[in-house]
Design an enzyme around this catalytic site. Structure first.
Site, PDB file in Angstrom:
ATOM      1  N   SER A 144       0.833  -1.202   0.000  1.00 33.34           N
ATOM      2  CA  SER A 144       0.000   0.000   0.000  1.00 33.34           C
ATOM      3  C   SER A 144       0.874   1.261   0.000  1.00 33.34           C
ATOM      4  CB  SER A 144      -0.977  -0.052   1.174  1.00 33.34           C
ATOM      5  OG  SER A 144      -1.981   0.925   1.055  1.00 33.34           O
ATOM      6  N   GLU A 238      -9.860  -3.580  -5.970  1.00 35.02           N
ATOM      7  CA  GLU A 238      -9.336  -2.452  -5.207  1.00 35.02           C
ATOM      8  C   GLU A 238      -9.234  -1.223  -6.098  1.00 35.02           C
ATOM      9  OE1 GLU A 238      -5.168  -2.330  -4.061  1.00 35.02           O
ATOM     10  OE2 GLU A 238      -4.901  -4.355  -4.853  1.00 35.02           O
ATOM     11  N   HIS A 268      -7.632  -5.139  -1.514  1.00 33.87           N
ATOM     12  CA  HIS A 268      -6.391  -4.440  -1.218  1.00 33.87           C
ATOM     13  C   HIS A 268      -5.548  -5.216  -0.197  1.00 33.87           C
ATOM     14  CE1 HIS A 268      -3.825  -0.938  -0.971  1.00 33.87           C
ATOM     15  NE2 HIS A 268      -4.015  -0.812   0.335  1.00 33.87           N
TER      16      HIS A 268
END
Length: 317
Positions: A144, A238, A268
């Protein structure tokens, strides 16, 4: 079975109390409690260390000799998370790549805005070099925002004239803080974890007025020439899917070896559920193989073996 597993994880994320756009002080507690509810496997060994003045946790897992290192950066929108919350995922990578993973406690926004996180990443990388690890014995990774930070580190290394690591693997990277990817719209209904509004809030806290197109903030807009081979993974459920897809295309356009892997129906950072999710386990298998392959290739080209390390005793981290 796979569809059932993915559905269960998606439902779990939708029901989560974590609001990625919420007050960071409150959400840090929620984030830590969520991660802390998952016990770390018995074969994981950790030790708190300092790399270039930045705190990190050294993680090894499994048995046998390890060689090479992974410098790892946790996710959390540059505002949440810590090295401690990433130990489980870092250990999965350590086990599969047969390396020592150093997960970095970089400074968080809004208290420490951009470029504090990049400065810490660069300092930690220098710290590994100062420990005697050659660049070809180092790889970098992150998930991320941590994936975006791993990429920013590579760009910062190029700017500083420092040697690049052997390879980088980024999981669901947040590579565009302008939120210009089309998947912010096309995947909004199926993403159970992230929203454009939440990411915009975190980006504002991190940037505090800095240009979101800055290459060190949004590596998608950087000149990627000269970077090491990249492995980029994302789920198709995502809103950051386009960050991964466009990053792979930009890397190819800039003559960088890039492998893009997408996982249908996965949310995600689905790799964090590898213990119960087949797609997550398969993705991390590929991360481990990718990093190990490039470390071994660099070692073969260099001649002498990579600096071997033995597992460090736990200090109770």
């Amino acid at each position: 079975m796979a569809d059932s597993q993915l559905g269960a994880i998606t439902d779990l994320l939708r029901a989560s109390p974590l609001d990625m756009g919420g007050d960071p002080h409150t959400m840090r507690i929620v984030f830590d409690e969520m991660i802390g509810s998952h016990p770390v496997p018995e074969d994981v060994r950790t030790m708190t260390v300092e790399l270039g003045g930045v705190s990190a946790i050294e993680v090894t897992a499994g048995g046998g000799e390890v060689s090479g290192a992974v410098l790892y950066f946790h996710g959390g929108g540059y505002a949440l998370g810590s090295a401690a919350t990433s130990v489980d995922l870092a250990a999965d990578i350590a086990r599969r790549s047969r390396t020592t993973v150093y997960t970095v406690d970089y400074r968080l926004a809004p208290e420490n805005p951009f470029p504090a996180a990049v400065d810490d990443a660069l300092a930690a990388y220098r710290g590994l070099l100062d420990r005697g690890l050659p660049a070809e014995a180092i790889t970098v990774s992150g998930e991320s925002a941590g994936g975006g930070l791993a990429l920013a580190l590579l760009i910062a290394l190029k700017d500083a004239g420092l040697p690049q690591p052997a390879a980088a693997a980024v999981l669901s990277p947040w590579a565009d803080l302008t939120q210009s990817g089309r998947s912010h719209e096309t995947k909004a209904a199926v993403d159970p974890a992230l929203t454009r509004q939440a990411l915009s809030t975190r980006a504002d806290d991190y940037l505090t007025g800095a240009d979101p197109r800055s290459p060190l903030a949004s590596p998608l807009f950087a000149d990627l020439r000269g970077l090491p081979p990249l492995l980029i993974q994302a789920g198709t459920y995502e809103i950051l899917l386009d960050d991964a897809v466009r990053l792979a295309a930009k890397a190819a356009d800039d003559d960088v070896a890039a492998t893009l892997q997408t996982f249908p129906g996965a949310p995600h950072v689905f790799q964090g559920f590898s213990a119960v999710l087949a797609e997550g386990a398969r993705a991390l298998d590929q991360v481990g193989a990718f990093l190990r392959t490039h470390l071994d290739r660099q070692a073969a080209q260099a001649g002498p073996p990579l600096l071997a390390e033995t597992a460090s005793p736990t200090d109770g981290s």
